[in-house]
Design a protein around this motif. Structure first.
Motif, PDB file in Angstrom:
ATOM      1  N   ARG A  15       0.836  -1.205   0.000  1.00  0.00           N
ATOM      2  CA  ARG A  15       0.000   0.000   0.000  1.00  0.00           C
ATOM      3  C   ARG A  15       0.873   1.258   0.000  1.00  0.00           C
ATOM      4  O   ARG A  15       0.575   2.237  -0.685  1.00  0.00           O
ATOM      5  N   THR A  16       1.954   1.210   0.731  1.00  0.00           N
ATOM      6  CA  THR A  16       2.858   2.356   0.762  1.00  0.00           C
ATOM      7  C   THR A  16       3.530   2.556  -0.595  1.00  0.00           C
ATOM      8  O   THR A  16       3.673   3.692  -1.056  1.00  0.00           O
ATOM      9  N   LEU A  17       3.939   1.473  -1.255  1.00  0.00           N
ATOM     10  CA  LEU A  17       4.509   1.588  -2.593  1.00  0.00           C
ATOM     11  C   LEU A  17       3.490   2.155  -3.574  1.00  0.00           C
ATOM     12  O   LEU A  17       3.830   2.973  -4.433  1.00  0.00           O
ATOM     13  N   GLU A  18       2.246   1.729  -3.454  1.00  0.00           N
ATOM     14  CA  GLU A  18       1.188   2.288  -4.311  1.00  0.00           C
ATOM     15  C   GLU A  18       1.010   3.787  -4.048  1.00  0.00           C
ATOM     16  O   GLU A  18       0.798   4.559  -4.972  1.00  0.00           O
ATOM     17  N   ALA A  19       1.108   4.191  -2.788  1.00  0.00           N
ATOM     18  CA  ALA A  19       0.981   5.614  -2.445  1.00  0.00           C
ATOM     19  C   ALA A  19       2.119   6.429  -3.049  1.00  0.00           C
ATOM     20  O   ALA A  19       1.900   7.502  -3.608  1.00  0.00           O
ATOM     21  N   ILE A  20       3.341   5.915  -2.972  1.00  0.00           N
ATOM     22  CA  ILE A  20       4.494   6.613  -3.533  1.00  0.00           C
ATOM     23  C   ILE A  20       4.369   6.689  -5.055  1.00  0.00           C
ATOM     24  O   ILE A  20       4.608   7.740  -5.660  1.00  0.00           O
ATOM     25  N   THR A  26       0.920  11.170 -10.487  1.00  0.00           N
ATOM     26  CA  THR A  26      -0.016  12.287 -10.629  1.00  0.00           C
ATOM     27  C   THR A  26       0.642  13.645 -10.419  1.00  0.00           C
ATOM     28  O   THR A  26       0.040  14.666 -10.721  1.00  0.00           O
ATOM     29  N   ASN A  27       1.842  13.659  -9.856  1.00  0.00           N
ATOM     30  CA  ASN A  27       2.546  14.900  -9.530  1.00  0.00           C
ATOM     31  C   ASN A  27       1.707  15.779  -8.595  1.00  0.00           C
ATOM     32  O   ASN A  27       1.699  16.991  -8.700  1.00  0.00           O
ATOM     33  N   LEU A  33      -3.082  12.710  -1.136  1.00  0.00           N
ATOM     34  CA  LEU A  33      -3.073  11.257  -1.252  1.00  0.00           C
ATOM     35  C   LEU A  33      -4.443  10.697  -0.864  1.00  0.00           C
ATOM     36  O   LEU A  33      -4.980  11.055   0.184  1.00  0.00           O
ATOM     37  N   PRO A  34      -5.046   9.846  -1.701  1.00  0.00           N
ATOM     38  CA  PRO A  34      -6.356   9.275  -1.361  1.00  0.00           C
ATOM     39  C   PRO A  34      -6.297   8.467  -0.071  1.00  0.00           C
ATOM     40  O   PRO A  34      -5.283   7.834   0.243  1.00  0.00           O
ATOM     41  N   ASP A  35      -7.399   8.462   0.669  1.00  0.00           N
ATOM     42  CA  ASP A  35      -7.460   7.775   1.960  1.00  0.00           C
ATOM     43  C   ASP A  35      -7.176   6.283   1.840  1.00  0.00           C
ATOM     44  O   ASP A  35      -6.592   5.683   2.750  1.00  0.00           O
ATOM     45  N   GLU A  36      -7.584   5.662   0.728  1.00  0.00           N
ATOM     46  CA  GLU A  36      -7.382   4.211   0.601  1.00  0.00           C
ATOM     47  C   GLU A  36      -5.906   3.836   0.458  1.00  0.00           C
ATOM     48  O   GLU A  36      -5.548   2.672   0.577  1.00  0.00           O
ATOM     49  N   GLY A  38      -3.600   5.148   2.472  1.00  0.00           N
ATOM     50  CA  GLY A  38      -3.004   5.338   3.782  1.00  0.00           C
ATOM     51  C   GLY A  38      -2.619   6.776   4.053  1.00  0.00           C
ATOM     52  O   GLY A  38      -2.941   7.691   3.299  1.00  0.00           O
ATOM     53  N   SER A  39      -1.910   6.956   5.133  1.00  0.00           N
ATOM     54  CA  SER A  39      -1.497   8.280   5.572  1.00  0.00           C
ATOM     55  C   SER A  39      -0.369   8.809   4.691  1.00  0.00           C
ATOM     56  O   SER A  39       0.591   8.093   4.380  1.00  0.00           O
ATOM     57  N   PHE A  40      -0.479  10.079   4.301  1.00  0.00           N
ATOM     58  CA  PHE A  40       0.586  10.659   3.475  1.00  0.00           C
ATOM     59  C   PHE A  40       1.876  10.785   4.263  1.00  0.00           C
ATOM     60  O   PHE A  40       2.967  10.686   3.712  1.00  0.00           O
ATOM     61  N   GLN A  41       1.774  10.988   5.584  1.00  0.00           N
ATOM     62  CA  GLN A  41       2.989  11.080   6.392  1.00  0.00           C
ATOM     63  C   GLN A  41       3.751   9.757   6.378  1.00  0.00           C
ATOM     64  O   GLN A  41       4.974   9.738   6.283  1.00  0.00           O
ATOM     65  N   THR A  42       3.013   8.658   6.469  1.00  0.00           N
ATOM     66  CA  THR A  42       3.643   7.336   6.454  1.00  0.00           C
ATOM     67  C   THR A  42       4.374   7.106   5.133  1.00  0.00           C
ATOM     68  O   THR A  42       5.526   6.678   5.114  1.00  0.00           O
ATOM     69  N   ALA A  43       3.685   7.389   4.036  1.00  0.00           N
ATOM     70  CA  ALA A  43       4.287   7.165   2.717  1.00  0.00           C
ATOM     71  C   ALA A  43       5.518   8.054   2.522  1.00  0.00           C
ATOM     72  O   ALA A  43       6.559   7.586   2.044  1.00  0.00           O
ATOM     73  N   HIS A  44       5.420   9.297   2.903  1.00  0.00           N
ATOM     74  CA  HIS A  44       6.545  10.220   2.711  1.00  0.00           C
ATOM     75  C   HIS A  44       7.728   9.834   3.591  1.00  0.00           C
ATOM     76  O   HIS A  44       8.877   9.807   3.128  1.00  0.00           O
ATOM     77  N   LYS A  45       7.462   9.517   4.845  1.00  0.00           N
ATOM     78  CA  LYS A  45       8.563   9.127   5.745  1.00  0.00           C
ATOM     79  C   LYS A  45       9.252   7.862   5.258  1.00  0.00           C
ATOM     80  O   LYS A  45      10.481   7.749   5.312  1.00  0.00           O
TER      81      LYS A  45
END
Length: 114
Positions: A15-20, A26-27, A33-36, A38-45
Motif C-alpha cells: 500500500r505504501t509503494l502504491e501511495a508513492i 499524478t505529480n 493522497l487518497p485515503d485508501e 493510507g497516511s501521506f505522512q507514512t508514505a513520505h517518511k
C-alpha cells in the motif's frame, strides 16, 4: 532481557509503494493522497527512509538483474529540450566579424534585432 519493541508495526509495504507511485504518477502534493492509500505522512517518511538506507538502490538492482537474467532489458531514452543544452552557435549567437569596432558591420542594414 530482550529489548522492548518500540512503535507499532509498519503499514503494509504494498500500500505504501502504491501511495508513492500515485504521488509521482499524478505529480500531486502529498496531502492529496487518497485515503485508501493510507497516511501521506507514512508514505513520505518511508520514501525518505528507504532513500537514505539504500533500499531503492537495492530494489532497482534486483529488478535489473532479474530482467537481465531473462534477457528482458531494452533501454529506451527520452530526451527533450529541457535537458539538452545547445551549443552557443546553435542558439543564434553572433559570429566573429559580424560587428565592426564602430558598432555595426557595413553589411548590416536596418535596426539591430535581438
Amino acid at each position: 532481557m530482550a529489548d522492548p519493541v518500540r512503535g507499532r508495526r509498519w503499514a503494509d509495504h504494498r500500500r505504501t509503494l502504491e501511495a508513492i507511485a500515485w504521488k509521482y504518477r499524478t505529480n500531486s502534493p502529498w496531502r492529496d493522497l487518497p485515503d485508501e492509500l493510507g497516511s501521506f505522512q507514512t508514505a513520505h517518511k518511508r520514501l525518505i527512509r528507504w532513500a537514505v538506507d539504500g533500499t531503492w538502490e537495492m530494489l532497482l538492482a534486483a529488478v535489473l538483474s532479474a530482467a537481465d537474467a531473462d534477457d528482458d532489458i531494452d533501454w529506451t531514452m527520452s530526451v527533450d529540450s529541457t535537458v539538452v543544452r545547445a551549443h552557443q552557435h546553435a542558439a543564434g549567437a553572433l559570429k566573429k566579424g559580424r560587428w565592426s569596432s564602430a558598432g555595426r558591420s557595413a553589411k548590416a542594414e536596418g535596426p539591430i534585432r535581438w
